[in-house]
Design an enzyme around this catalytic site. Sequence first.
Site, PDB file in Angstrom:
ATOM      1  N   HIS A  94     -25.367 -24.304  14.381  1.00 27.68           N
ATOM      2  CA  HIS A  94     -25.690 -25.353  15.359  1.00 27.68           C
ATOM      3  C   HIS A  94     -24.489 -26.296  15.535  1.00 27.68           C
ATOM      4  O   HIS A  94     -24.116 -26.655  16.651  1.00 27.68           O
ATOM      5  CB  HIS A  94     -26.870 -26.207  14.878  1.00 27.68           C
ATOM      6  N   LYS A 150     -43.816 -24.256  15.593  1.00 24.84           N
ATOM      7  CA  LYS A 150     -43.541 -23.867  14.200  1.00 24.84           C
ATOM      8  C   LYS A 150     -43.954 -25.033  13.294  1.00 24.84           C
ATOM      9  O   LYS A 150     -43.869 -26.186  13.691  1.00 24.84           O
ATOM     10  CB  LYS A 150     -42.040 -23.611  13.999  1.00 24.84           C
ATOM     11  N   ARG A 171     -26.410 -15.940  19.841  1.00 21.72           N
ATOM     12  CA  ARG A 171     -25.919 -15.244  18.661  1.00 21.72           C
ATOM     13  C   ARG A 171     -25.725 -13.765  18.934  1.00 21.72           C
ATOM     14  O   ARG A 171     -24.695 -13.200  18.732  1.00 21.72           O
ATOM     15  CB  ARG A 171     -26.897 -15.403  17.497  1.00 21.72           C
ATOM     16  N   SER A 225     -32.035 -21.222  11.058  1.00 23.58           N
ATOM     17  CA  SER A 225     -32.652 -22.165  10.115  1.00 23.58           C
ATOM     18  C   SER A 225     -33.667 -21.455   9.225  1.00 23.58           C
ATOM     19  O   SER A 225     -33.803 -21.780   8.045  1.00 23.58           O
ATOM     20  CB  SER A 225     -33.343 -23.292  10.883  1.00 23.58           C
TER      21      SER A 225
HETATM   22  P1  ADP Z   1     -33.071 -21.560  15.272  1.00 18.95           P
HETATM   23  O1  ADP Z   1     -34.294 -21.513  14.389  1.00 18.95           O
HETATM   24  O2  ADP Z   1     -32.846 -20.270  16.002  1.00 18.95           O
HETATM   25  O3  ADP Z   1     -31.873 -22.074  14.564  1.00 18.95           O
HETATM   26  P2  ADP Z   1     -33.210 -23.831  17.162  1.00 18.95           P
HETATM   27  O4  ADP Z   1     -34.322 -24.105  18.115  1.00 18.95           O
HETATM   28  O5  ADP Z   1     -32.953 -24.903  16.157  1.00 18.95           O
HETATM   29  O6  ADP Z   1     -33.564 -22.471  16.452  1.00 18.95           O
HETATM   30  O7  ADP Z   1     -31.873 -23.495  17.924  1.00 18.95           O
HETATM   31  C1  ADP Z   1     -31.356 -24.292  18.953  1.00 18.95           C
HETATM   32  C2  ADP Z   1     -30.278 -23.543  19.690  1.00 18.95           C
HETATM   33  O8  ADP Z   1     -29.198 -23.252  18.813  1.00 18.95           O
HETATM   34  C3  ADP Z   1     -30.704 -22.194  20.284  1.00 18.95           C
HETATM   35  O9  ADP Z   1     -30.062 -22.040  21.527  1.00 18.95           O
HETATM   36  C4  ADP Z   1     -30.177 -21.190  19.302  1.00 18.95           C
HETATM   37  O10 ADP Z   1     -29.922 -19.959  19.918  1.00 18.95           O
HETATM   38  C5  ADP Z   1     -28.876 -21.880  18.885  1.00 18.95           C
HETATM   39  N1  ADP Z   1     -28.395 -21.431  17.585  1.00 18.95           N
HETATM   40  C6  ADP Z   1     -29.033 -21.519  16.397  1.00 18.95           C
HETATM   41  N2  ADP Z   1     -28.279 -20.984  15.402  1.00 18.95           N
HETATM   42  C7  ADP Z   1     -27.126 -20.542  15.978  1.00 18.95           C
HETATM   43  C8  ADP Z   1     -25.956 -19.868  15.494  1.00 18.95           C
HETATM   44  N3  ADP Z   1     -25.845 -19.516  14.232  1.00 18.95           N
HETATM   45  N4  ADP Z   1     -24.988 -19.576  16.386  1.00 18.95           N
HETATM   46  C9  ADP Z   1     -25.130 -19.892  17.696  1.00 18.95           C
HETATM   47  N5  ADP Z   1     -26.215 -20.512  18.220  1.00 18.95           N
HETATM   48  C10 ADP Z   1     -27.196 -20.835  17.387  1.00 18.95           C
END
Ligand code: ADP
Length: 167
Positions: free
Chosen positions: A17, A41, A90, A129
Amino acid sequence: MRLALYPGTFDPITNGHLDVVERAAQLFDQVIVAVTTNSSKSPLFTVDERLEMIREATAGLANVGVEAFGGLLVNYAQQRGACAVVRGLRAVSDFEYEFQMAVVNRKVSAGSLATVFLMANERYTFLNSTIVKEVAQFGGDVHCFVPENVHRRMVAKYEAAKHLTSQ
Ligand code: ADP
């Protein structure tokens, strides 16, 4: 001023993130990391804890703010005057859902809200996460996946839970 929102659950914020936030901060005048309060969730951290962890982790980025929001992203974007939504991609598996969301947001906003997809460094491709929580829950070391402040809180959270269940 070009303002972008980076919405998500961030339960908790990971280095993947953060990598996306840093890239967005270079492209836009201001970026708001927007923590959704309407996630289905059941989260490990409260919204306030997540906001605080993100604030600490992004303290060095002058044009990055952190806020919570509920309801429709499009309404929140309009209210904040944002021109774009940033999402991280990703792998191909992210694409279908993200594509659907981007099209729906564009339609619902009558074309005013663009979605910008950013690729984090490939070393974070596997990271989300959920996997970090799974490893930490069973005592695995996650310090290379999350910022230091998040690591400390995760350890404390799972230690507290362990004490509660052993009582
Ligand atoms: P997640 O549980 O997938 O981390 P979030 O709702 O917190 O879910 O994610 C917010 C945004 O950050 C989404 O667009 C997700 O695709 C992106 N994201 C999460 N982890 C990564 C990563 N490792 N690399 C690139 N983008 C990411």
